[in-house]
Every structure is written in structure tokens, then in C-alpha cells.
Design a protein around this motif. Structure first.
Motif, PDB file in Angstrom:
ATOM      1  N   SER A   1      65.792  35.424  66.880  1.00  8.79           N
ATOM      2  CA  SER A   1      67.253  35.333  66.784  1.00  8.79           C
ATOM      3  C   SER A   1      67.846  36.623  66.248  1.00  8.79           C
ATOM      4  N   VAL A   2      69.128  36.800  66.539  1.00  5.32           N
ATOM      5  CA  VAL A   2      69.933  37.859  65.934  1.00  5.32           C
ATOM      6  C   VAL A   2      71.247  37.228  65.473  1.00  5.32           C
ATOM      7  N   ILE A   3      71.857  37.818  64.460  1.00  2.47           N
ATOM      8  CA  ILE A   3      73.186  37.395  64.011  1.00  2.47           C
ATOM      9  C   ILE A   3      74.097  38.609  64.011  1.00  2.47           C
ATOM     10  N   LEU A   4      75.201  38.483  64.721  1.00  8.73           N
ATOM     11  CA  LEU A   4      76.232  39.509  64.782  1.00  8.73           C
ATOM     12  C   LEU A   4      77.440  39.051  63.984  1.00  8.73           C
ATOM     13  N   ARG A   5      78.085  39.969  63.288  1.00  3.78           N
ATOM     14  CA  ARG A   5      79.298  39.667  62.519  1.00  3.78           C
ATOM     15  C   ARG A   5      80.482  40.346  63.189  1.00  3.78           C
ATOM     16  N   ALA A   6      81.527  39.577  63.470  1.00  4.49           N
ATOM     17  CA  ALA A   6      82.728  40.131  64.094  1.00  4.49           C
ATOM     18  C   ALA A   6      83.535  40.874  63.040  1.00  4.49           C
ATOM     19  N   GLU A   7      83.742  42.166  63.246  1.00  5.11           N
ATOM     20  CA  GLU A   7      84.518  42.978  62.311  1.00  5.11           C
ATOM     21  C   GLU A   7      85.981  43.091  62.740  1.00  5.11           C
ATOM     22  N   MET A   8      86.288  42.632  63.963  1.00  8.40           N
ATOM     23  CA  MET A   8      87.646  42.521  64.463  1.00  8.40           C
ATOM     24  C   MET A   8      87.741  41.192  65.208  1.00  8.40           C
ATOM     25  N   ASP A   9      88.936  40.797  65.607  1.00 14.65           N
ATOM     26  CA  ASP A   9      89.074  39.673  66.529  1.00 14.65           C
ATOM     27  C   ASP A   9      88.554  40.155  67.881  1.00 14.65           C
ATOM     28  N   VAL A  10      87.539  39.489  68.388  1.00 13.07           N
ATOM     29  CA  VAL A  10      86.856  40.015  69.572  1.00 13.07           C
ATOM     30  C   VAL A  10      86.735  38.956  70.666  1.00 13.07           C
ATOM     31  N   ILE A  11      86.585  39.440  71.875  1.00 12.55           N
ATOM     32  CA  ILE A  11      86.124  38.643  73.007  1.00 12.55           C
ATOM     33  C   ILE A  11      84.707  39.099  73.307  1.00 12.55           C
TER      34      ILE A  11
ATOM     35  N   SER B   1      72.791  40.184  77.689  1.00 10.51           N
ATOM     36  CA  SER B   1      73.593  41.379  77.971  1.00 10.51           C
ATOM     37  C   SER B   1      75.006  41.122  77.451  1.00 10.51           C
ATOM     38  N   LEU B   2      75.535  42.045  76.667  1.00  9.52           N
ATOM     39  CA  LEU B   2      76.736  41.779  75.875  1.00  9.52           C
ATOM     40  C   LEU B   2      77.836  42.801  76.127  1.00  9.52           C
ATOM     41  N   LEU B   3      79.024  42.280  76.476  1.00  9.04           N
ATOM     42  CA  LEU B   3      80.263  43.046  76.481  1.00  9.04           C
ATOM     43  C   LEU B   3      81.113  42.575  75.314  1.00  9.04           C
ATOM     44  N   ILE B   4      81.877  43.488  74.707  1.00  3.04           N
ATOM     45  CA  ILE B   4      82.758  43.135  73.589  1.00  3.04           C
ATOM     46  C   ILE B   4      84.097  43.829  73.793  1.00  3.04           C
ATOM     47  N   PHE B   5      85.181  43.077  73.546  1.00  3.17           N
ATOM     48  CA  PHE B   5      86.539  43.600  73.652  1.00  3.17           C
ATOM     49  C   PHE B   5      87.308  43.291  72.368  1.00  3.17           C
ATOM     50  N   ASN B   6      88.250  44.157  72.018  1.00  2.00           N
ATOM     51  CA  ASN B   6      89.271  43.825  71.025  1.00  2.00           C
ATOM     52  C   ASN B   6      90.127  42.715  71.629  1.00  2.00           C
ATOM     53  N   ALA B   7      90.113  41.525  71.015  1.00  2.00           N
ATOM     54  CA  ALA B   7      90.796  40.376  71.605  1.00  2.00           C
ATOM     55  C   ALA B   7      92.293  40.587  71.715  1.00  2.00           C
ATOM     56  N   GLU B   8      92.868  41.357  70.804  1.00  2.00           N
ATOM     57  CA  GLU B   8      94.301  41.605  70.813  1.00  2.00           C
ATOM     58  C   GLU B   8      94.686  42.644  71.862  1.00  2.00           C
ATOM     59  N   MET B   9      93.803  43.583  72.103  1.00  2.00           N
ATOM     60  CA  MET B   9      94.078  44.689  73.019  1.00  2.00           C
ATOM     61  C   MET B   9      92.785  45.013  73.775  1.00  2.00           C
ATOM     62  N   PRO B  10      92.495  44.259  74.869  1.00  2.00           N
ATOM     63  CA  PRO B  10      91.188  44.399  75.537  1.00  2.00           C
ATOM     64  C   PRO B  10      90.918  45.762  76.149  1.00  2.00           C
ATOM     65  N   SER B  11      91.927  46.643  76.208  1.00  2.00           N
ATOM     66  CA  SER B  11      91.633  48.005  76.662  1.00  2.00           C
ATOM     67  C   SER B  11      90.706  48.725  75.682  1.00  2.00           C
ATOM     68  N   GLU B  12      90.649  48.235  74.443  1.00  2.00           N
ATOM     69  CA  GLU B  12      89.656  48.726  73.488  1.00  2.00           C
ATOM     70  C   GLU B  12      88.412  47.872  73.631  1.00  2.00           C
ATOM     71  N   ARG B  13      87.279  48.506  73.873  1.00  2.00           N
ATOM     72  CA  ARG B  13      86.064  47.748  74.116  1.00  2.00           C
ATOM     73  C   ARG B  13      84.834  48.518  73.651  1.00  2.00           C
ATOM     74  N   LEU B  14      83.708  47.847  73.683  1.00  2.00           N
ATOM     75  CA  LEU B  14      82.456  48.450  73.285  1.00  2.00           C
ATOM     76  C   LEU B  14      82.224  49.782  73.996  1.00  2.00           C
ATOM     77  N   ASN B  15      81.854  50.785  73.221  1.00  2.00           N
ATOM     78  CA  ASN B  15      81.489  52.086  73.773  1.00  2.00           C
ATOM     79  C   ASN B  15      80.037  52.350  73.374  1.00  2.00           C
ATOM     80  N   VAL B  16      79.136  52.184  74.335  1.00  2.00           N
ATOM     81  CA  VAL B  16      77.712  52.312  74.032  1.00  2.00           C
ATOM     82  C   VAL B  16      77.361  53.748  73.658  1.00  2.00           C
ATOM     83  N   ALA B  17      77.968  54.719  74.324  1.00  2.00           N
ATOM     84  CA  ALA B  17      77.678  56.119  74.010  1.00  2.00           C
ATOM     85  C   ALA B  17      78.037  56.443  72.563  1.00  2.00           C
TER      86      ALA B  17
END
Length: 275
Positions: A208-218, A79-95
Motif C-alpha cells: 500500500s501507499v498513502i498520499l496526502r492531499a496538500e490542495m483540493d485536488v481531482i 497510473s495517476l493524474l492530479i489536478f487542482n480541483a479549483e483550477m484544473p489548468s494547474e496539474r501534476l508536472n512530472v518533470a
């Protein structure tokens, strides 16, 4: 053990004697992996960890990094949460991840979008093809009702929400920051009549899966049974996480240019880093 607790020096000696202990689920420090993809230098490895059944892990990854997750024994649920590491108020939006791509089922080439219209991570390799954007994670109340308190092999409170709370706290975040997640390796299918069919395995080991970070993320990962798992017994197995540095996505990348909507989301990322 009582003597150890009563004697600080004995406690220190006991703790020091644990140095070098290796268990099934733990981070490897410094990170070492003998199965990196061709062309990846061991010096680029930034994370190697096996996440226990019922456990969690979190990491900050730089733009361009690749994150490989492996379902080691066929019954993990990432189960995965993702945040913009620089500004965590921006985060994954599943919808938005679902509606912008006109598709509710993750697979190779799909994007994980933020609430700002940007791509946080993209799914560049996928051997599993059983993922879930609908159901979220379990919580203590649901797990207690389903499994009962104290059931082996894990206590009833080993649930996704509690593990997410542990993970986000490492970054100064709290309950309000535990947002809707995606589940990797465990999926569901919505039938024509609206019935949700769980696709929860267990499956073959080693997918397995491989994800690529397109921003600096948490990233925050919880490894607990899927909330729709129909089994009466608590069941989950370890999950491996490996990450390495990589180049940022070029303009001619196939995933970037697969759809007009995806290309726009990548342009939003590029505009963000143009500041």
C-alpha cells in the motif's frame, strides 16, 4: 434479454433487481472500511472503491485528505493524474516533480508537484517502493500491437490513456488535459548506460501507499498494465482506493521541512490559500 430490451417495464424490473448486487470491483456507497488507521473515525471516510483490472476511478478530495491505495493481488498499476480541483489548468508536472527534488524515484516523503510550483499531494507512507516517473501509460495502438485485439482477460483497448480520457471527462476535461502521469506499484530503473529496466512484478499482495492531499485536488486513476511490462499476456489485478478526511499539513511536518525545495513548494501552497 431481447424481451427485456423490447419491454421498458421489463428493463426497469431487471435493473431494479440488481440493487444490492456486490461484485469484486465497485464503489461502496456509503463508504465503509473496517481497516482504517488508528484514530481515524469511520465518519471521516469519503471514498471506498475497488478498481477493476483495466478499469479507472476518479474523485475530488479536499485539502488534508488521505488517499490509501492497495495493490490487492500484487499486479495492479495505479497510473495517476492530479489536478487542482479549483483550477484544473494547474496539474501534476512530472518533470518538475523529478528535477525540483533532485530525485527521479518516488518513495516515502516525496512530493507530487504542480506546474505552478505547488505541492498537490505528498507520499506519506510507502510499502511498495516500486514507482515510475518516466514511462507514462499505454495507448490503444500500443496495446493492440502488443496483445492483439480481443485477448482475454481484457480487450486490447484496456489501456491507460483511454481510461484517463474516461476519467477526465467526468470533470468536463478532454484529451488535451491528459498529461504525463506517475505510475505507482510498477517501477523502472534507468541503468548507467541509459537502458530502462522494468520492475513490474508481480509482487506480494497487499502492498500500500498513502498520499496526502496538500490542495483540493481531482485524482484520476487508471489500472492497466504498465507500458514497459515485458510479459506477452495482458496482466493486471484489482486496486483498492480508500480516502478519509484529515488535517492540513502543519508547519512542523517532517515531510514539509525535509528539503529547502519542498518547503518552498509548501509555502507556495499556503500563499495560494491565503487569498
Amino acid at each position: 434479454m431481447t424481451q427485456t430490451l423490447e419491454n421498458p417495464l421489463a428493463a426497469r424490473d431487471h435493473a431494479r433487481s440488481m440493487e444490492g448486487t456486490v461484485v469484486e470491483s465497485m464503489p461502496v456507497l456509503p463508504p465503509v472500511a473496517d481497516d482504517l488507521p488508528a484514530g481515524i473515525s469511520p465518519s471521516d471516510l469519503v471514498w471506498e472503491e475497488t478498481i477493476a483490472a483495466g478499469g479507472y476511478a476518479t474523485r475530488r478530495l479536499a485539502r488534508g485528505a488521505r488517499l490509501r491505495l492497495v495493490d490487492l493481488k500484487g499486479d495492479a498499476c495505479a497510473s495517476l493524474l492530479i489536478f487542482n480541483a479549483e483550477m484544473p489548468s494547474e496539474r501534476l508536472n512530472v518533470a518538475d516533480t523529478v528535477k525540483v527534488q533532485w530525485n527521479a524515484y518516488l518513495e516515502k516523503g516525496r512530493l507530487l508537484l504542480s506546474d505552478m510550483g505547488r505541492v498537490l499531494m505528498s507520499l506519506v507512507e510507502d510499502e511498495a517502493e516500486t514507482h515510475d516517473c518516466f514511462c507514462g501509460v499505454s495507448n490503444a495502438k500500443l496495446s493492440a500491437a502488443k496483445y492483439g485485439k480481443g485477448q482475454e482477460p481484457a480487450p486490447y483497448f484496456s489501456n491507460g490513456r483511454d481510461r484517463f480520457l474516461n476519467g477526465v471527462a467526468k470533470h468536463g476535461l478532454g484529451p488535451r488535459d491528459v498529461h504525463p502521469c506517475v505510475n505507482l506499484f510498477k517501477g523502472v530503473r534507468v541503468e548507467d548506460d541509459g537502458v530502462i529496466t522494468p520492475l513490474t512484478g508481480p509482487f506480494d499482495a497487499g502492498r500500500s501507499v498513502i498520499l496526502r492531499a496538500e490542495m483540493d485536488v481531482i485524482v484520476v486513476i487508471a489500472n492497466c498494465p504498465h507500458v514497459m511490462d515485458p510479459r506477452e499476456e495482458w496482466s493486471c489485478t484489482p486496486l483498492r482506493a480508500t480516502a478519509w478526511r484529515g488535517p492540513i499539513t502543519p508547519e512542523d511536518d517532517a515531510v514539509r521541512n525535509a528539503t529547502p525545495e519542498g518547503r518552498r513548494a509548501f509555502l507556495n501552497v499556503e500563499d495560494y490559500f491565503r487569498r
